[in-house]
Scaffold this motif. Sequence first.
Motif, short mmCIF file in Angstrom:
data_model
loop_
_atom_site.label_atom_id
_atom_site.label_comp_id
_atom_site.label_asym_id
_atom_site.label_seq_id
_atom_site.Cartn_x
_atom_site.Cartn_y
_atom_site.Cartn_z
N ALA A 76 -8.91 -15.12 -52.34
CA ALA A 76 -10.11 -14.16 -51.66
C ALA A 76 -9.71 -13.74 -50.44
N ALA A 77 -8.76 -14.49 -49.66
CA ALA A 77 -8.29 -14.10 -48.34
C ALA A 77 -7.40 -12.91 -48.51
N ASP A 78 -6.62 -13.10 -49.52
CA ASP A 78 -5.27 -12.34 -49.69
C ASP A 78 -5.93 -10.89 -50.22
N LEU A 79 -6.94 -10.77 -51.13
CA LEU A 79 -7.55 -9.68 -51.53
C LEU A 79 -8.22 -8.90 -50.29
N ARG A 80 -8.99 -9.72 -49.62
CA ARG A 80 -9.42 -9.20 -48.63
C ARG A 80 -8.32 -8.44 -47.50
N ARG A 81 -7.62 -9.17 -47.41
CA ARG A 81 -6.39 -8.52 -46.35
C ARG A 81 -5.90 -7.12 -46.87
N TRP A 82 -5.64 -7.26 -48.36
CA TRP A 82 -4.97 -6.12 -48.98
C TRP A 82 -6.16 -5.08 -48.83
N PRO A 92 3.24 4.56 -47.87
CA PRO A 92 3.81 3.15 -48.49
C PRO A 92 2.81 1.79 -48.21
N GLN A 93 2.33 1.72 -46.97
CA GLN A 93 1.46 0.53 -46.82
C GLN A 93 0.37 0.61 -47.75
N ALA A 94 -0.22 1.72 -47.71
CA ALA A 94 -1.37 1.77 -48.61
C ALA A 94 -1.16 1.66 -50.05
N ARG A 95 0.05 2.23 -50.60
CA ARG A 95 0.43 2.18 -51.62
C ARG A 95 0.71 0.79 -52.45
N ARG A 96 1.44 -0.21 -51.45
CA ARG A 96 1.61 -1.67 -51.76
C ARG A 96 0.24 -2.35 -51.77
N ALA A 97 -0.52 -2.04 -50.61
CA ALA A 97 -1.89 -2.59 -50.81
C ALA A 97 -2.59 -2.60 -51.95
N ALA A 98 -2.49 -1.21 -52.53
CA ALA A 98 -3.26 -0.84 -53.99
C ALA A 98 -2.49 -1.74 -55.08
N SER A 99 -1.15 -1.70 -54.93
CA SER A 99 -0.48 -2.33 -55.92
C SER A 99 -0.78 -3.98 -55.78
#
Length: 120
Positions: A76-82, A92-99
């Motif tokens: 859950a913490a990982d998901l919130r961080r992403w 690239p940062q937003a694309r990595r987060a979406a991935s």
Amino acid sequence: MTTSAAGQPLIPQPPATLAALRQAISRIAPAALPAFTRELDQAADQSRQGSDLAPLRRFIAQWAVYVHIQRQPHLAADLRRWEDTAESGEGPQARRAASEIGRILDAAHAAHAAVGLAAR
């Protein structure tokens, strides 16, 4: 949210029923109960209007995935961080987060599907 010992889930994954999901959410994410109730009402209305159970099935699947993630504090913490990174990031940062968000959700959906198959 209550804490878990050594990265263990806070609670076992409940069955994908309205009562079990409501109880799980009340234990691990009580702030989400109003959204659960509101979305349940909407799904029930859509099901009645269309004489179709698909909206209720989607609702249950969505909340089973939510519980799967929220019962694991690290996930859950990982998901919130992403999600935060996706909102504030660019390129690239937003694309990595979406991935990464997609990877977490895909794994949760696969776990929900596996539980559903095992229950048959």
